[in-house]
Motif scaffolding. Structure first.
Motif, short mmCIF file in Angstrom:
data_model
loop_
_atom_site.label_atom_id
_atom_site.label_comp_id
_atom_site.label_asym_id
_atom_site.label_seq_id
_atom_site.Cartn_x
_atom_site.Cartn_y
_atom_site.Cartn_z
N THR A 298 0.33 -1.60 -7.99
CA THR A 298 0.41 -0.82 -6.76
C THR A 298 -0.98 -0.55 -6.18
N GLN A 408 -0.47 6.95 2.65
CA GLN A 408 0.84 6.84 2.01
C GLN A 408 0.76 6.03 0.71
N GLN A 409 -0.09 5.00 0.70
CA GLN A 409 -0.26 4.23 -0.53
C GLN A 409 -0.88 5.09 -1.63
N LYS A 411 -0.64 8.42 -1.86
CA LYS A 411 0.39 9.37 -2.28
C LYS A 411 1.42 8.70 -3.18
N SER A 412 1.80 7.48 -2.83
CA SER A 412 2.79 6.77 -3.65
C SER A 412 2.24 6.47 -5.04
N GLU A 415 2.16 9.70 -7.06
CA GLU A 415 3.52 10.05 -7.50
C GLU A 415 3.98 9.17 -8.65
N ASP A 416 3.64 7.88 -8.59
CA ASP A 416 4.01 6.98 -9.69
C ASP A 416 3.31 7.38 -10.99
#
Length: 633
Positions: A298, A408-409, A411-412, A415-416
Motif C-alpha cells: 500500500t 487519503q492514501q 489515512k488508509s 488505518e491498515d
C-alpha cells in the motif's frame, strides 16, 4: 548522556557523533575524498571504544553499556556512507571511459528507486514483490521434518551407493555374486518404499483426524448465533493452525504454565513475545509477515508517485551546516522540502540585518537579533494561545497543500497498520495465550509486536509522512538555516539557564540534548523514538541544573516530567526550541506526526505524552520564527 552533561565530560557516543557529523558536512560540501577519510576515522574510533569496553568487561554476566547498540548502529551508518562515497569516487574516475564506451544512455530500470534518509543510511525501497520474497525467505529457511517417503528415498540412495562400491570391487568372473547383490538391492529398496508408503498413509490419516478435531475446537471457540465475518473466519483458521502447532511443540505449554504461576510478571511477557517472534514457522509470525507485505504494497505506490513531482521542487544547494546527504543519495531530492538557498533574495524580500556589530557602535551579544524576534514574555507567556494560532495556520495550510488522494492514501495506510497490530496480531496472541489478557500485559504485548512490525516499514511510512508535511518541513528548514547561529538569549532562554563561561567547554549550550535528539532518526520503532524524546528533555533538565545549581523545582499541576518540574514549562519551551534549531533535522515534523498517530493512548497522558507535546510545540514555534529577523552568519 545525562551524567555526561552534568559533570562536563564528553561521552564516547558524543565524540563519535561529532566525527560522523564532520564527515557528513564534508560529504554535503562535495568533498568526497575528505568525507571518505572522515567516515573511516569515525569507524576506527568507534571500534577502538567498543574494543576497550570489551577488554574492561571482566565479569561474564556483566551487561553491555546502553550506548553500545547506538555506537554499533552509528558505525553501520558510517560504513554504508563510506561505501557510497567510495563508489562515487570510482565512478568519477571511470566517467570518461564509460562515456566513450557507451555513448547511448541505458534504458531506465523497471522499478523506480526511492531512497530513504532514515538514520542517514542509504537504502533503496524495494518493490513489493521483492520485499515479499525477502520476508518469506526466513520462514522457508526453517527446518522441516522429512516425510516417511523422503526418509526412504535417502535410505535407498545410501543402499545404492554401497551396492555400486561393492560391485566395483568384484571381479568380472564373479557373475553370480553380482546378480545376488542386484536382487538384494532391489528387494531392500522395494521394502523400504512399501513400508514408507504405509507409514505415510497412516500419518496422513492421523493428521487429518487431528486437524478435524482441532477445527472442531476452534469452531466451539468461535461459536456464534450469526454468520461469521471474513475476519472472524480467518481468525478461526489461524487459531486452528496455532492449536496444530502446539500439538507438535512443547514450549507453548511451558510458557502458559509460567504465566499461570506469575500472572503479573511483565518481564515474563516480554520474554515470551521475544521467543515467539523469533520463530518464523509460528502462525502468528507468519501472519505478521503477511500483514507487513500488505502494508508495504500500500505504501510503495504512494511514495513512488509522490517522489516524481517532488523531485523537481527546487534545485537544492549545498549547506555546510546541514546533516543531510546530497540530493543524489537522499530522500530529500524527492520528498524533502525545498531547502533555503544562498542565492540573492527577490526584490520584494526585505533585507535582513547583520549580526556583526557596527564599527561605530559598541558590540552587543544580541544586537538587532532581538528586534526581529518576538519578545520572550509575549512568546511563551500564553502557550495555549500560541498553540491555537499554530493549529489554525496548520489547518489553513492543509498539510502543505497536498492533494486529497495523497492524504487519503496516508489515512488508509495508518488505518491498515492499526488494524494489523491491534485487531489482528494482538487478538490472535491473546487467543493463543489467555494469561496475557490483562491491561498491563496487553500494553506490553503491543510494545513487543510493534518493534518487529515497524522495523522494515518505518522508512517507507516516514517518506509518505514527509511528502504530506513537505510545506511544514520547508518552513522549519528555512528557520534552521536562518537561526542556526542565533544566540540562546535571542530564542528566549533566560541568562540564568545558560553557562557562565560558554567558551569553556568548547560547545554550544545544551549540546548534549541536541545530540540526544539526533539519535531519534536512528530508531525505527515508535516506542524507542518516544523514549529518545523523553531522554532529550531529561538531558535538558540536567544541563539547566548544571548551568544554574540554585535552580529550584517549580510546582506544577498534575504529573509532570522531571524537566518541567525542574525548570518550568515557560523556560522549557524556548530551550527545546533552541535544541531543535541546533539539531538540523526538519524531518522531526513528520517523525512527531507519525509518533502521535502510532503511540499507545496510555503514553499520551503521562510523561511521554508531555514530552512529545512539548517537542511539537517547539517545532511549531520554530516554524513561525520571523524570516527577516536574523541574517545568516
Amino acid at each position: 548522556m545525562a551524567a555526561a552533561a552534568g559533570d562536563g565530560t564528553v561521552k564516547p557516543l558524543q565524540s563519535a557523533m561529532k566525527l560522523a557529523n564532520g564527515a557528513i558536512e564534508l560529504d554535503t560540501s562535495n568533498r568526497p575524498r575528505e568525507a571518505y577519510t572522515e567516515y573511516l576515522r569515525s569507524i576506527h574510533y568507534i571500534s577502538q571504544v567498543l574494543l576497550e569496553e570489551v577488554e574492561t568487561t571482566k565479569e561474564p554476566g556483566e551487561t553491555m553499556p546502553p550506548d553500545t547498540s547506538k555506537m554499533l548502529k552509528l558505525a553501520q551508518q558510517c560504513l554504508e556512507r563510506a561505501q557510497s562515497t567510495a563508489a562515487k569516487l570510482g565512478k568519477t574516475r571511470l566517467k570518461p571511459a564509460m562515456s566513450a564506451a557507451a555513448p547511448n544512455p541505458q534504458p531506465a530500470g523497471r522499478h523506480r528507486r526511492v531512497y530513504s534518509d532514515e538514520g542517514g543510511k542509504l537504502s533503496p525501497f524495494l518493490p513489493p514483490e521483492i520485499f515479499q520474497k525477502l520476508q518469506g525467505a526466513e520462514s522457508q529457511s526453517s527446518k522441516k521434518e522429512l516425510t516417511p517417503l523422503e526418509e526412504a528415498s535417502l535410505q535407498n540412495q545410501k543402499l545404492k551407493a554401497a551396492y555400486e562400491a561393492r560391485m566395483a570391487r568384484l571381479d568380472p568372473s564373479q557373475a553370480m555374486q553380482k546378480t545376488s547383490l542386484t536382487l538384494s538391492l532391489q528387494r531392500q529398496m522395494m521394502e523400504n518404499l512399501v513400508i514408507a508408503k504405509a507409514r505415510e498413509e497412516t500419518l496422513q490419516r492421523k493428521m487429518e483426524e487431528r486437524r478435524l478435531r482441532l477445527q472442531e475446537a476452534a469452531n466451539r471457540r468461535f461459536c456464534s448465533q450469526v454468520a461469521l465475518t471474513p475476519e472472524e473466519r480467518e481468525q478461526r483458521a489461524l487459531y486452528a493452525a496455532i492449536l496444530e502447532y502446539e500439538q507438535d511443540h512443547d514450549w507453548p505449554k511451558h510458557w502458559k504454565a509460567k504465566l499461570k504461576r506469575s500472572p503479573g510478571d511483565l518481564s515474563l511477557v516480554t520474554s515470551l513475545l521475544s521467543h515467539l517472534l523469533s520463530l518464523p514457522d509460528h502462525p502468528i509470525v507468519q501472519l505478521l509477515r503477511r500483514l507487513q507485505c500488505a502494508v508495504y504494497s500500500t505504501l510503495y505506490p504512494a511514495v513512488s508517485r509522490a517522489a516524481a513531482p517532488a523531485s523537481g521542487c527546487c534545485p537544492p544547494t549545498p549547506n555546510p551546516g546541514s546533516r543531510r546527504l546530497r540530493p543524489s543519495q537522499s530522500l530529500h531530492c524527492m520528498l524533502s522540502p525545498c531547502e533555503p538557498s544562498t542565492a540573492p533574495q527577490p526584490q520584494d524580500s526585505p533585507p535582513m540585518p547583520s549580526l556583526h556589530p557596527r564599527p561605530t557602535g559598541p558590540p552587543s551579544p544580541v544586537g538587532d537579533v532581538v528586534s526581529g524576534l518576538p519578545d520572550k514574555d509575549s512568546s511563551f507567556e500564553d502557550l495555549e494561545q500560541f498553540l491555537g494560532t499554530s493549529e489554525r495556520q496548520g489547518r489553513g495550510r492543509g498539510h502543505g497543500g497536498q492533494p486529497e488522494p495523497q492524504l487519503q492514501q496516508l489515512k488508509s495506510a495508518v488505518e491498515d497498520i492499526h488494524n494489523a497490530i491491534a485487531d489482528r496480531l494482538l487478538s490472535l496472541t491473546l487467543l493463543a495465550f489467555e494469561g496475557l489478557n490483562t491491561a498491563a500485559s496487553k500494553d506490553r504485548c503491543l510494545a513487543c509486536i510493534e518493534e518487529p512490525f515497524f522495523s522494515p516499514l518505518w522508512p517507507l511510512l516516514l517518506a509518505l509522512y514527509r511528502s504530506v508535511h513537505r510545506a511544514r518541513e520547508a518552513a522549519l528548514s528555512r528557520s534552521m538555516e536562518l537561526y542556526r547561529n542565533a544566540p540562546p538569549t535571542a530564542i528566549g532562554i533566560p541568562t540564568k539557564l545558560l553557562p557562565k563561561d560558554p567558551e569553556a567547554k568548547g560547545t554550544y549550550p545544551y549540546c548534549a540534548a541536541a545530540q540526544e535528539l539526533g539519535l531519534l532518526i536512528l530508531e525505527s520503532c515508535p516506542q524507542k523514538k518516544l523514549e529518545c524524546i523523553v531522554r532529550t528533555l531529561r538531558v535538558i533538565c540536567v544541563c539547566a541544573e548544571d548551568y544554574c545549581p540554585t535552580l529550584e523545582a517549580t510546582p506544577q499541576a498534575g504529573p509532570q516530567p522531571i524537566a518541567a518540574a525542574a525548570i518550568g514549562a515557560d523556560d522549557l519551551l524556548p530551550i527545546l526550541s533552541f535544541v531543535v534549531l541546533r539539531s538540523g533535522l526538519p524531518q522531526l515534523v513528520s517523525e512527531c506526526a507519525a509518533l502521535e498517530e502510532f503511540i499507545h493512548e496510555g503514553y499520551l497522558i503521562g510523561e511521554e505524552g508531555y514530552c512529545l507535546t512539548s517537542l511539537q510545540s517547539a517545532l511549531s514555534y520554530v516554524e513561525l520564527l520571523p524570516r527577516g529577523g536574523l541574517a545568516k552568519q
